[in-house]
Scaffold this active site. Structure first.
Site, PDB file in Angstrom:
ATOM      1  N   SER A 257      24.181 -19.818  47.712  1.00 64.27           N
ATOM      2  CA  SER A 257      24.084 -19.733  49.250  1.00 64.27           C
ATOM      3  C   SER A 257      22.616 -19.676  49.642  1.00 64.27           C
ATOM      4  O   SER A 257      22.160 -20.200  50.513  1.00 64.27           O
ATOM      5  CB  SER A 257      24.958 -18.611  49.708  1.00 64.27           C
ATOM      6  OG  SER A 257      26.393 -18.853  49.344  1.00 64.27           O
ATOM      7  N   ARG A 280      18.286 -13.672  53.889  1.00 67.60           N
ATOM      8  CA  ARG A 280      19.535 -12.592  53.802  1.00 67.60           C
ATOM      9  C   ARG A 280      20.087 -12.347  55.219  1.00 67.60           C
ATOM     10  O   ARG A 280      21.459 -12.276  55.424  1.00 67.60           O
ATOM     11  CB  ARG A 280      18.741 -11.305  53.559  1.00 67.60           C
ATOM     12  CG  ARG A 280      17.900 -11.162  52.188  1.00 67.60           C
ATOM     13  CD  ARG A 280      18.966 -11.139  50.955  1.00 67.60           C
ATOM     14  NE  ARG A 280      19.941 -10.260  50.929  1.00 67.60           N
ATOM     15  CZ  ARG A 280      20.079  -9.549  49.731  1.00 67.60           C
ATOM     16  NH1 ARG A 280      19.516  -9.877  48.617  1.00 67.60           N
ATOM     17  NH2 ARG A 280      21.072  -8.542  49.735  1.00 67.60           N
ATOM     18  N   HIS A 283      22.429 -15.465  55.723  1.00 64.10           N
ATOM     19  CA  HIS A 283      23.408 -15.196  54.848  1.00 64.10           C
ATOM     20  C   HIS A 283      24.627 -14.426  55.298  1.00 64.10           C
ATOM     21  O   HIS A 283      25.599 -14.580  55.074  1.00 64.10           O
ATOM     22  CB  HIS A 283      22.837 -14.734  53.336  1.00 64.10           C
ATOM     23  CG  HIS A 283      24.159 -14.470  52.337  1.00 64.10           C
ATOM     24  ND1 HIS A 283      24.558 -13.176  52.085  1.00 64.10           N
ATOM     25  CD2 HIS A 283      24.817 -15.377  51.670  1.00 64.10           C
ATOM     26  CE1 HIS A 283      25.390 -13.375  50.997  1.00 64.10           C
ATOM     27  NE2 HIS A 283      25.783 -14.928  50.788  1.00 64.10           N
TER      28      HIS A 283
END
Length: 458
Positions: A257, A280, A283
């Site tokens: 991912s 991050r 995500h």
């Protein structure tokens, strides 16, 4: 009466399927392009009538085949390669349908098509999804052909080109190449296969960028690999994916991912540490807008990485942020994560000073941990409190993560922090943010080292 359409393969007698050999040995009449009879004459029974036509007389061949069908007679129409691929089968069936007065027993005998024979010579180019496109616009509008070319290019299909080039139709292949280069790497492997399986067979390996279209004629097939195709010795190989299966474990899924997110980022002004924080955030939210909403100061992520690894203290405005910070990190570095929202002193202070509970909790927190890393993922009033404490020089925090979310005073609280240049901060501009985003930034600060050590790292 029986009418067979027979694929005789690409040329070499060893490429004629046994079933095709059997049918041809039984035929009373064989009709086809004159040039092809040299490949099958050894299979025909004595007395078989052979009727040869020229290359452009496909309709005449099909019509004649239907007309010559009589009781007790077996008529065969031959096509090179497979009779159903850019060949005679569909045309013969159309004429048979028009002759409804004849009770013809129809059958198509498959053959080895040129792209299959070429794939065998090339090794393994068709290991994944593929398509075939004819560049002949004699009966298909070029606008339709271009749509198919675009679909193949954008769909990342391995593509075999039939009817690629002739003396009068030379520009089509150049146009094909131009469209593919808009969507494929110039280094995409290409094979030009001429006279496959015949004595004059010639195979040229090249790339999409370097392909010399003058080497191509009507006896050629061109095969273009997909984005995964590679050359190996004198072969082309398109992986099916056995050695690069989809990630299965949690860590593999997370790493893949991160890799996919990183490939889609567009900002060039971000420091690598900030890019990791952006990855991050995306995500956590599946929202690529965070790349443009992200802002930081004073190399905040680098400073926080050192601070947290030395056992620094984190103060959050809500328990959701506290829960979102990975416990494995805090346990490893003995980092304390504190949220005062449910402290019994908060309610009394909020009533006494007419504050929100979040603001009151943050005021208590700043008194007890003035040098902490403060993380705001929900309440703009908590961020306002931090700004006021900064202005009054009552705190000297390791930094502030400003990601409150909502509609009232959210934007203003972030702008107020931005106007204070003395503190390292990361803020999410506008109304977006949230506990998960705030926690993601903290987790990014914890993991800078591991990020740099991976293949995904910048």
């Amino acid at each position: 009466m029986k009418l067979s359409v027979v694929g005789i393969g690409p040329g070499d007698k060893d490429y004629i399927l046994p079933i095709a050999q059997q049918v041809l040995s039984e035929a009373d009449i064989v009709i086809g392009y004159s040039y092809y009879f040299q490949f099958i004459e050894h299979l025909l029974k004595p007395g078989c009538e052979c009727i040869g036509k020229e290359l452009s007389e496909e309709e005449a061949r099909a019509q004649l085949a239907v007309e010559r069908c009589e009781d007790g007679k077996h008529v065969a129409v031959i096509s090179s390669g497979d009779a159903g691929i850019y060949a005679m089968a569909s045309l013969v069936y159309e004429y048979a349908r028009l002759s409804a007065n004849k009770d013809i027993e129809l059958q198509t005998i498959p053959g080895i098509s040129a792209f299959i024979a070429s794939a065998g010579k090339l090794g393994a180019p068709l290991g994944h999804d593929f398509c075939c496109i004819s560049l002949s616009d004699l009966m298909t509008p070029w606008s339709t052909i271009e749509k198919r070319i675009l679909g193949a290019a954008t769909g990342d299909f391995v593509t075999s080109i039939y009817n690629p080039r002739s003396k009068k139709r030379f520009w089509q292949l150049e146009r094909f190449r131009e469209i593919f280069l808009q969507h494929r790497s110039p280094d995409t492997p290409v094979a030009i296969i001429r006279q496959i399986t015949r004595p004059a067979e010639q195979i040229t390996l090249t790339t999409l960028e370097k392909m010399d279209t003058s080497l191509v004629d009507m006896f050629s097939l061109v095969m273009i690999g997909n984005s995964q195709t590679y050359t190996f010795q004198n072969f082309l190989v398109t992986p099916r994916g056995y050695l690069s299966r989809k990630p299965q474990t949690g860590q593999q899924i997370q790493d893949e991912s991160f890799r996919q997110i990183q490939q889609q980022l567009k900002r060039t002004d971000l420091h690598p540490t900030d890019q990791w924080a952006v990855i991050r955030c995306i995500h956590s939210t599946a929202d690529f807008e965070y790349e443009n909403l992200y802002e930081s100061s004073l190399e905040a992520m680098t400073q926080w990485n050192l601070y947290l690894k030395q056992g620094g203290t984190i103060v959050t405005d809500v328990t959701m942020v506290q829960a979102g910070i990975t416990k494995a990190f805090t346990q490893q570095y003995k980092t304390q994560v504190i949220c005062y929202l449910n402290d019994p002193r908060v309610e009394e202070l909020s009533i006494q000073e007419e504050l929100t509970r979040s603001q009151a909790a943050m005021r208590i927190a700043t008194e007890e941990h003035p040098t902490a890393l403060f993380v705001v993922g929900n309440a703009p009033t908590a961020l306002f409190e931090l700004c006021d404490q900064l202005i009054d020089q009552k705190i000297k925090p390791a930094g502030i993560i400003a990601a409150p979310v909502g509609f009232v005073n959210v934007v203003e609280s972030k702008l107020k922090l931005k106007a204070i240049p003395t503190v390292p901060y990361v803020l999410i501009k506008g109304q977006k943010g949230g506990s998960n985003v705030a926690a993601s930034i903290v987790n990014a600060a914890f993991t800078l080292d591991s990020f740099y050590q991976t293949d995904t790292g910048i």
